[in-house]
Design a protein around this motif. Structure first.
Motif, short mmCIF file in Angstrom:
data_model
loop_
_atom_site.label_atom_id
_atom_site.label_comp_id
_atom_site.label_asym_id
_atom_site.label_seq_id
_atom_site.Cartn_x
_atom_site.Cartn_y
_atom_site.Cartn_z
N UNK A 159 45.79 30.20 41.98
CA UNK A 159 47.10 30.46 42.52
C UNK A 159 47.89 31.39 41.72
N UNK A 160 48.16 30.90 40.49
CA UNK A 160 49.06 31.87 39.86
C UNK A 160 48.43 33.26 39.57
N UNK A 161 47.04 33.21 39.58
CA UNK A 161 46.25 34.81 39.23
C UNK A 161 46.62 35.30 40.73
N UNK A 162 46.69 34.89 41.87
CA UNK A 162 46.69 35.76 43.04
C UNK A 162 48.29 35.93 43.30
N UNK A 163 49.27 34.97 42.93
CA UNK A 163 50.68 35.61 42.76
C UNK A 163 51.01 36.77 41.97
N UNK A 164 50.45 36.45 40.60
CA UNK A 164 50.66 37.44 39.74
C UNK A 164 50.03 38.72 39.88
N UNK A 165 49.06 38.87 40.80
CA UNK A 165 48.27 40.22 41.25
C UNK A 165 49.35 40.80 42.15
N UNK A 166 49.63 39.98 43.23
CA UNK A 166 50.90 40.40 44.09
C UNK A 166 52.20 41.20 43.59
N UNK A 167 52.43 40.49 42.53
CA UNK A 167 53.67 40.89 41.75
C UNK A 167 53.40 42.17 40.96
N UNK A 168 52.12 42.36 40.47
CA UNK A 168 51.84 43.66 39.77
C UNK A 168 51.52 44.76 40.74
N UNK A 169 51.17 44.45 41.91
CA UNK A 169 51.19 45.39 43.11
C UNK A 169 52.47 45.83 43.40
N UNK A 170 53.55 44.86 43.44
CA UNK A 170 54.75 45.28 44.07
C UNK A 170 55.51 46.01 42.92
N UNK A 171 55.16 45.78 41.56
CA UNK A 171 55.99 46.78 40.64
C UNK A 171 55.13 47.92 40.29
N UNK A 172 53.92 48.16 40.96
CA UNK A 172 53.39 49.62 40.74
C UNK A 172 52.50 49.34 39.32
N UNK A 173 52.16 48.21 38.97
CA UNK A 173 51.15 48.02 37.73
C UNK A 173 49.63 47.61 38.04
N UNK A 174 49.50 47.40 39.04
CA UNK A 174 48.31 46.74 39.57
C UNK A 174 47.05 47.80 39.05
N UNK A 175 47.09 48.97 39.38
CA UNK A 175 45.99 49.91 39.01
C UNK A 175 45.66 49.97 37.45
N UNK A 176 46.97 50.09 36.81
CA UNK A 176 47.05 50.16 35.31
C UNK A 176 46.54 48.80 34.77
N UNK A 177 46.59 47.69 35.30
CA UNK A 177 45.91 46.39 34.94
C UNK A 177 44.64 46.56 35.20
N UNK A 178 44.28 46.65 36.17
CA UNK A 178 42.85 46.75 36.86
C UNK A 178 41.87 47.81 36.37
N UNK A 179 42.32 48.70 36.20
CA UNK A 179 41.66 49.92 35.60
C UNK A 179 42.32 50.57 34.40
N UNK A 180 42.18 49.91 33.27
CA UNK A 180 42.74 50.40 32.15
C UNK A 180 41.98 51.62 31.52
N UNK A 181 40.73 51.88 31.70
CA UNK A 181 40.03 53.00 31.25
C UNK A 181 39.99 54.12 32.41
N UNK A 182 40.04 55.14 32.09
CA UNK A 182 39.93 56.44 32.72
C UNK A 182 38.59 56.77 33.46
N UNK A 183 38.81 57.04 34.78
CA UNK A 183 37.52 57.34 35.48
C UNK A 183 36.54 58.05 34.70
N UNK A 184 35.30 57.71 34.84
CA UNK A 184 34.21 58.79 34.10
C UNK A 184 34.24 59.80 35.08
N UNK A 185 34.08 61.27 34.47
CA UNK A 185 33.75 62.31 35.03
C UNK A 185 32.33 62.60 35.52
#
Length: 447
Positions: A421-447
């Motif tokens: 439940x903490x993880x779920x709310x924390x991910x919602x908060x990351x999405x609200x602040x625009x940090x979700x993709x930076x957290x989930x995909x820290x590495x650049x996409x391979x070309x």
């Protein structure tokens, strides 16, 4: 006999649990050769495979095409045709043009204040659709991350419940033997059966939820269900929540929903201005070439020495609207739509700020609740180890050990629920602040 049985059974219970091992082997046999699927790879597969992402991208392309449609009105449009027909008497027009063997028409907008505003509105809507595409991308990332984390929770619970079920069955068998020897009562046997039944219920629940989540993850990523083997260690650790930081302002600045509402409001204002400017003068360019024929009676009405087969016209059309009540009413309606869009943008800002503050406070509360649940589980686990030690030292009873196991199992389930439940709310908060993709995909996409 009762005391001896009471002290000897715990040694039998503490031996290697072959049943739990065999059950685990059967469950993971079909997926034993599967390659682990890290969270980052699952998200990238979902972004490529998602139908909702394809729909959002199609909306972007449609908005861009609408913008180009208005922009290309400033380029001459060439139309080649023919107005062949038989004439009786004076040659009448065919769809607005004189009968001709070949007819070429070129038209374009030169000066049109209303068209300019409509073009700006379409361009704004195009950029707004790109924001919607970004928001849909965050939705997909959040869906995959939550599904992955919840599947990890239920799989870990299944492994724990396999051991609990085997121990509960052994306990039930041991109490049945003690009842036969006259050591335990029928109530003790019913308690042991109830404990085993509860474990089976929890295990059936965990297995069902895990199967549903694995199927959903398969739908998101496009991978076969049988090939999905998650790697819980690939889930990045969640950053702590700073209670003194105001995340509402950060969410307002980065929220795609707010930017989308603001861009839509701006586009509606431009359209309203364009409707008003439709009452302004406009200038269009027009050119036409026609090759006439001699069988359309032209020479009967025009002197032969003045008639020619090749004819051309080029010039500008000036339009000055003098009175149009319907256009004024349309402009007033567009103004009302622009005002509505502006208020909707303000409402979106207020809603995002309020929801972000709620998520921030909920994350702080759930973080504390998770810590409490973890400490309670550690205490219960310590109590279980102490009970096992007393039984091994022949100073404890079998039922004390069983009660300690039940309490430790319950605290483990509560800790798992609090952690997710903490993880779920924390991910919602990351999405609200625009940090979700930076957290989930820290590495650049391979070309």
């Amino acid at each position: 006999m009762g005391d001896e049985m009471k002290l000897q059974l715990p040694r039998w219970l503490s031996s290697t649990n072959l049943l739990a091992v065999l059950t685990a082997v059967l469950i993971f046999a079909t997926r034993g050769q599967a390659e682990p699927l890290p969270l980052e790879r699952a998200i990238r597969l979902a972004l490529l495979h998602s139908t909702s992402s394809a729909i959002a991208n199609a909306d972007v392309q449609r908005a861009f095409a609408s913008y180009r449609e208005l922009r290309n009105n400033y380029l001459p449009q060439l139309i080649l045709g023919s107005g062949l027909g038989w004439s009786y008497g004076y040659p009448l027009s065919i769809e607005g043009s004189a009968p001709a063997l070949a007819n070429v028409v070129a038209q374009s907008t030169v000066f049109n204040p209303a068209q300019r505003q409509f073009l700006n509105a379409a361009k704004t809507e195009w950029h707004a659709s790109e924001l919607q595409d970004k928001d849909q991308r965050n939705v997909i990332i959040q869906d995959v991350a939550l599904t992955y984390a919840e599947l990890a929770k239920w799989e870990a619970r299944l492994q724990r419940l396999q051991q609990d079920e085997a121990q509960a069955q052994q306990m039930e068998q041991a109490v049945a033997e003690r009842l036969h020897e006259g050591v335990d009562s029928a109530m003790d046997l019913n308690k042991a059966k109830l404990t085993a039944a509860r474990v089976r219920l929890h295990r059936a629940e965990a297995r069902g939820n895990a199967d549903v989540l694995r199927r959903h993850l398969s739908t998101l990523t496009g991978l076969p269900v049988s090939s999905i083997e998650i790697a819980p260690e690939s889930i990045p650790s969640l950053p702590p929540v700073a209670s003194e930081e105001d995340l509402s302002e950060k969410a307002i600045a980065s929220s795609p929903a707010i930017k989308l509402a603001e861009q839509h409001s701006l586009a509606e204002s431009m359209r309203a201005l364009g409707e008003h400017r439709a009452l302004y003068p406009s200038v269009d360019f027009s050119a036409q070439y026609a090759r006439f024929s001699t069988f359309n009676n032209y020479t009967r009405y025009f002197p032969p020495h003045t008639f020619q087969v090749d004819n051309a016209t080029i010039g500008f059309a000036l339009k000055i609207p003098l009175f149009s009540a319907s256009q004024r009413a349309r402009a007033e309606a567009a103004e009302a739509g622009a005002l509505k869009a502006k208020k909707q943008a303000e409402a979106a800002r207020n809603q995002v700020a309020e929801e972000t503050l709620k998520l921030q406070r909920a994350a702080e509360q759930l973080e504390a609740a998770r810590e409490v649940a973890e400490l309670e589980y550690q205490l219960a686990q310590s109590g279980l180890e102490a009970a096992q030690t007393r039984v091994d030292a022949k100073t404890g009873t079998l039922h004390e050990l069983a009660d300690a196991r039940v309490q430790a199992a319950e605290r483990y389930l509560l800790f798992q629920d609090a952690d997710f439940e903490y993880r779920r709310i924390r991910m919602n908060l990351l999405r609200a602040t625009g940090d979700l993709e930076k957290w989930a995909l820290p590495n650049p996409a391979p070309k």
